[in-house]
Design a protein around this motif. Structure first.
Motif, PDB file in Angstrom:
ATOM      1  N   GLU A  94       0.816  -1.222   0.000  1.00 54.48           N
ATOM      2  CA  GLU A  94       0.000   0.000   0.000  1.00 54.48           C
ATOM      3  C   GLU A  94       0.844   1.264   0.000  1.00 54.48           C
ATOM      4  OE1 GLU A  94       0.073  -1.605   4.304  1.00 54.48           O
ATOM      5  OE2 GLU A  94      -0.113  -2.391   2.251  1.00 54.48           O
ATOM      6  N   THR A 124       1.940   2.536  -3.929  1.00 51.33           N
ATOM      7  CA  THR A 124       0.934   2.973  -4.892  1.00 51.33           C
ATOM      8  C   THR A 124       1.133   4.429  -5.296  1.00 51.33           C
ATOM      9  OG1 THR A 124      -0.579   3.690  -3.143  1.00 51.33           O
ATOM     10  CG2 THR A 124      -0.733   1.380  -3.858  1.00 51.33           C
ATOM     11  N   PRO A 125       0.704   4.800  -6.507  1.00 52.33           N
ATOM     12  CA  PRO A 125       0.813   6.196  -6.942  1.00 52.33           C
ATOM     13  C   PRO A 125       0.127   7.167  -5.984  1.00 52.33           C
ATOM     14  CG  PRO A 125       0.294   4.793  -8.802  1.00 52.33           C
ATOM     15  CD  PRO A 125       0.197   3.919  -7.585  1.00 52.33           C
ATOM     16  N   ARG A 126      -0.984   6.734  -5.423  1.00 49.96           N
ATOM     17  CA  ARG A 126      -1.709   7.617  -4.504  1.00 49.96           C
ATOM     18  C   ARG A 126      -0.885   7.891  -3.245  1.00 49.96           C
ATOM     19  NH1 ARG A 126      -7.833   6.556  -2.090  1.00 49.96           N
ATOM     20  NH2 ARG A 126      -7.965   8.503  -0.878  1.00 49.96           N
ATOM     21  N   TYR A 127      -0.264   6.849  -2.711  1.00 54.04           N
ATOM     22  CA  TYR A 127       0.545   7.032  -1.509  1.00 54.04           C
ATOM     23  C   TYR A 127       1.775   7.889  -1.817  1.00 54.04           C
ATOM     24  CZ  TYR A 127       3.196   5.957   2.729  1.00 54.04           C
ATOM     25  OH  TYR A 127       3.898   6.065   3.899  1.00 54.04           O
ATOM     26  N   ALA A 147       2.119  10.103  -4.104  1.00 50.94           N
ATOM     27  CA  ALA A 147       1.730  11.497  -4.356  1.00 50.94           C
ATOM     28  C   ALA A 147       1.664  12.286  -3.059  1.00 50.94           C
ATOM     29  CB  ALA A 147       0.379  11.534  -5.069  1.00 50.94           C
ATOM     30  N   LYS A 148       1.287  11.615  -1.966  1.00 44.38           N
ATOM     31  CA  LYS A 148       1.222  12.282  -0.671  1.00 44.38           C
ATOM     32  C   LYS A 148       2.608  12.650  -0.145  1.00 44.38           C
ATOM     33  CE  LYS A 148      -3.025   9.957   0.832  1.00 44.38           C
ATOM     34  NZ  LYS A 148      -3.624   9.030   1.848  1.00 44.38           N
TER      35      LYS A 148
END
Length: 580
Positions: free
Chosen positions: A195, A198-201, A203-204
């Motif tokens: 997890e 991931t690109p979403r993580y 990006a944060k």
């Protein structure tokens, strides 16, 4: 605590000023955000919001705003936000060009202490003797980051894996650059969960300031305008020259890659490589930059020797692995005799000292720092004069019989006050300093990570054994009777603690003294105290203190050495310069 705030220097003004220090009060100046014409709020005492400090937020779009988040002003989060807002020491010396900069310290003398005491970025001996595993892990991940920036991501990952069991506790010190490096090469360590890949993580993890700079300079000519800022277009008259701005150079590189301007990105990266020791950390924060960094572009621009880099990487890995596997090396000079220790301090000082950094005449340096031995009668007379209930410790008396004091010695960066002989050792009332320790929250046991703090009787009868003063360093001995009272209080507190605290306590105690028995053998306590920097070191006996001197005098001052092209060979910020 003292806060130095360097006021904003806006475009066209070319001015800058320094606020502080205001001793005894802590101030924070809130920053004006780049390119927005409002006035920053006045400096306010931090006491007006106890235990909290500012966190600066740079919005991605829309009008700039200032926000204060409730973050403990000594926490890693607060220090991280300051690092985002400024390069601490660089901006203290060279004012920022378009937003306020804050530097927080216990007092300006600590800056000198900090600068002097920082040696090379990697020191195998220091790694092996470091007591705090958290600090070992933090140093390891920082070195791993530099290897990754140089394109040696395999070495960086190996280093990261060595301290995997401790990484969760020093997570706040990681640079997101390691994540971006693993993303760019698809070479994730098994300890990083799915997890977090991931690109979403990811990006944060991107730096808010970089993204804001990218979004506000998208228009035509925006990159050139950003480069003007990065090159220090606002020449402060007081400094007489422009100052390169690492954060804006990283933002310019990020923007050039975002716009697909490869040639411009390569040009910017060459400048960053030429100033690697001041720009490497900001460089690591650009997620887009890792598309170039993974290919060893910085290593090539620096002219690094691949064989040297890999050999150094192997040396670093072995040192950290040994420290993690075996624990801290407690006393490497333990087998040396008193006479040998004194001789080592002498030989190292004569070999390594930069005489201009001592009180000696550079044109007529000493041939020895050892003195004639004291007589048994002189030692006996000193004991009688001091009136200590337990006499003087046997190892200190042995030292005096080898050398009646020790002239100024070299600590790797400057000369330390001489150790006193029988004619100068005296009783010293340290209660004023004791109050300073308590106010600063300094634990006299000096056992890193100890979860229990002890209470000490008044230090009204210590034995001062060096020629220091409150402006330099004081070294004194605390009598066994005082140590015993403190020990009893400490163990009483231990018995009242829960099992988890007891377990942590014993781990820390064993790392410092080897065992409970080792700590119980402690009689005299030797304390080295630098009041100006609020820095304390404690030793279990005088011999241990002298062993410390032997290690310190072995330090070579290499930070000013340059290669044939005028480039620094060594740096306390980076190790790369020595691998060309």
């Amino acid at each position: 605590m003292v806060v130095w705030a360097i006021n904003e220097t806006r475009r066209g003004t070319g001015t800058g000023s320094v606020c502080g220090p205001t001793l005894g009060r802590s101030y924070v100046r809130f920053p004006a955000i780049d390119g927005h014409p409002y006035q920053s709020r006045p400096s306010v005492p931090i006491e007006s919001c106890p235990q909290w400090g500012p966190r600066f937020n740079y919005p991605r779009e829309g009008p700039a705003v200032e926000e204060s988040y409730r973050v403990p002003h000594r926490s890693s989060a607060f220090l991280d936000c300051l690092e985002t807002s400024c390069l601490i020491v660089t901006r203290l010396l060279f004012p920022a060009s378009d937003h306020s900069t804050c530097f927080i310290t216990e007092g300006i003398p600590q800056l000198a202490e900090m600068a002097f005491k920082m040696g090379r970025k990697f020191d195998a001996h220091q790694t092996l003797i470091e007591k705090v595993t958290w600090d070992v892990a933090r140093n390891c991940t920082d070195i791993a980051l530099e290897f990754a920036l140089l394109g040696y991501i395999d070495i960086a990952t190996s280093l990261f894996n060595i301290t995997a069991d401790f990484n969760s506790t020093c997570r706040a010190s990681w640079s997101p650059g390691l994540y971006f490096a693993w993303e760019a090469t698809n070479s994730w360590p098994p300890t990083i969960p799915a997890e977090e890949r991931t690109p979403r993580y990811l990006a944060k993890l991107e730096n808010e300031r970089l993204i804001w700079k990218r979004d506000t300079h998208k228009e035509e000519g925006g990159l050139e305008k950003l480069l003007e800022t990065a090159q220090g277009y606002a020449k402060a008259a007081v400094w007489g020259s422009a100052t390169l701005r690492p954060d804006d150079y990283a933002a310019a590189l990020d923007l050039a890659i975002f716009q697909g301007r490869k040639d411009k990105a390569q040009e910017i990266l060459k400048t960053i490589a030429g100033n690697f020791h001041t720009m490497y950390r900001d460089l690591s924060k650009s997620r887009l930059a890792w598309s170039m960094l993974k290919d060893k572009v910085v290593a090539q621009d620096l002219g690094l020797d691949d064989k040297k880099v890999r050999a150094f990487g192997e040396k670093v890995q072995k040192a950290f692995q040994k420290r993690i596997d075996d624990g801290p090396l407690r006393r490497p000079y333990e087998d040396k005799s008193m006479k040998e220790l004194v001789q080592i301090c002498n030989d190292n000082t004569l070999k390594n000292a930069i005489w201009e950094e001592t009180d000696y005449d550079p044109d007529n340096p000493p041939t020895t720092i050892i003195r004639e031995p004291a007589s048994a009668e002189q030692v006996t007379a000193l004991e009688r004069q001091l009136g200590c209930k337990s006499g003087l410790p046997a190892d200190f008396k042995e030292f005096l019989l080898v050398s009646n004091g020790l002239n100024q010695w070299w600590n790797g960066f400057f000369g330390e006050p001489e150790l006193s002989g029988t004619d100068a050792v005296r009783i010293y009332d340290a209660q004023e300093h004791q109050q300073e320790w308590e106010e600063e929250g300094i634990d006299l046991t000096n056992i890193p990570g100890l979860p229990i703090k002890t209470r000490w009787p008044p230090f009204d009868h210590t034995v001062l054994i060096n020629a220091g003063d409150p402006e330099t360093v004081l070294v004194w001995m605390v009598e066994p009777e005082v140590v015993q009272v403190a020990r009893e209080i400490l163990w009483a507190t231990y018995e009242e603690s829960d099992e988890e605290t007891k377990k942590k306590f014993m781990e820390c105690l064993n790392a410092a003294y080897g065992s409970k028995e080792g700590s119980d053998e402690l009689e005299w306590l030797i304390i080295s105290w630098c009041p100006q920097a609020a820095k304390m070191q404690t030793f279990g006996n005088f011999r241990e203190f002298l062993e410390y001197l032997a290690s310190e005098t072995a330090r070579e001052d290499t930070l000013d050495e340059e290669d044939a092209h005028g480039r620094p060979l060594y740096s306390h910020d980076v190790f790369a310069y020595g691998l060309r």
